[in-house]
Scaffold this motif. Sequence first.
Motif, short mmCIF file in Angstrom:
data_model
loop_
_atom_site.label_atom_id
_atom_site.label_comp_id
_atom_site.label_asym_id
_atom_site.label_seq_id
_atom_site.Cartn_x
_atom_site.Cartn_y
_atom_site.Cartn_z
N VAL A 218 -6.48 18.16 -15.57
CA VAL A 218 -5.19 18.82 -15.39
C VAL A 218 -4.13 18.19 -16.30
O VAL A 218 -3.35 18.91 -16.94
N GLN A 219 -4.11 16.87 -16.39
CA GLN A 219 -3.14 16.23 -17.29
C GLN A 219 -3.39 16.62 -18.74
O GLN A 219 -2.45 16.85 -19.51
N PHE A 220 -4.65 16.71 -19.13
CA PHE A 220 -5.00 17.16 -20.48
C PHE A 220 -4.44 18.56 -20.73
O PHE A 220 -3.84 18.83 -21.78
N ILE A 221 -4.61 19.47 -19.78
CA ILE A 221 -4.14 20.85 -19.95
C ILE A 221 -2.61 20.89 -20.02
O ILE A 221 -2.03 21.58 -20.86
N ASP B 106 -1.87 18.75 -23.58
CA ASP B 106 -2.48 19.28 -24.80
C ASP B 106 -2.24 20.77 -24.98
O ASP B 106 -2.07 21.25 -26.09
N LYS B 107 -2.25 21.51 -23.89
CA LYS B 107 -2.11 22.97 -23.93
C LYS B 107 -0.69 23.42 -23.62
O LYS B 107 -0.39 24.60 -23.67
N GLN B 108 0.16 22.47 -23.24
CA GLN B 108 1.56 22.77 -22.89
C GLN B 108 1.67 23.77 -21.74
O GLN B 108 2.58 24.60 -21.70
N ALA B 109 0.75 23.68 -20.78
CA ALA B 109 0.74 24.60 -19.64
C ALA B 109 1.89 24.31 -18.69
O ALA B 109 2.29 23.15 -18.51
#
Length: 157
Positions: free
Chosen positions: A105-108, A111-114
């Motif tokens: 979740v932290q990556f998303i 990294d994905k600016q979600a």
Amino acid sequence: MAGSQTPAPGKSADRLGAGSGCATNHQQVRDKYAPRIDGKFEVEPYIAEKEGRPFAFLQCYLLSESDRESYGYSIEEIHFGIDQFIGKPSLFNNRYGTQMMMEFVQFIFHDKQADTVTVDPEVSHPRAIRCYEKCGFQRIKEIDGGRKWLMAISFGQ
């Protein structure tokens, strides 16, 4: 957790986690997930590793416009959905899932600016629901005729 875009050959488990609708053998896993890994679906596949050994499959994807609309999300924001499973039942209840989910979740978010990450566990899968709640996901509403929960976590939550 470490991620890679391509799983190591022959590393799928012969038997996967319990739960309605889960793949249960190597061929079912291959049939369901190989098209995702081959880029035939717009998902990003990952393999989670612990101490250099793969133990789980994860994927993330932008929610479709129709999903955003039915969930009540703004079109202007970035909303991702995720799916995952741990390959060996012997690894259940060892906090691998919670750690994996928190890191994914932290990556998303970063990294994905979600703005929001969603997951949709079956209501009959309390172990998964507890894991998601430990990670900060909240139950939003029942979907798919009451078969699943829409659960979400927003950036900064």
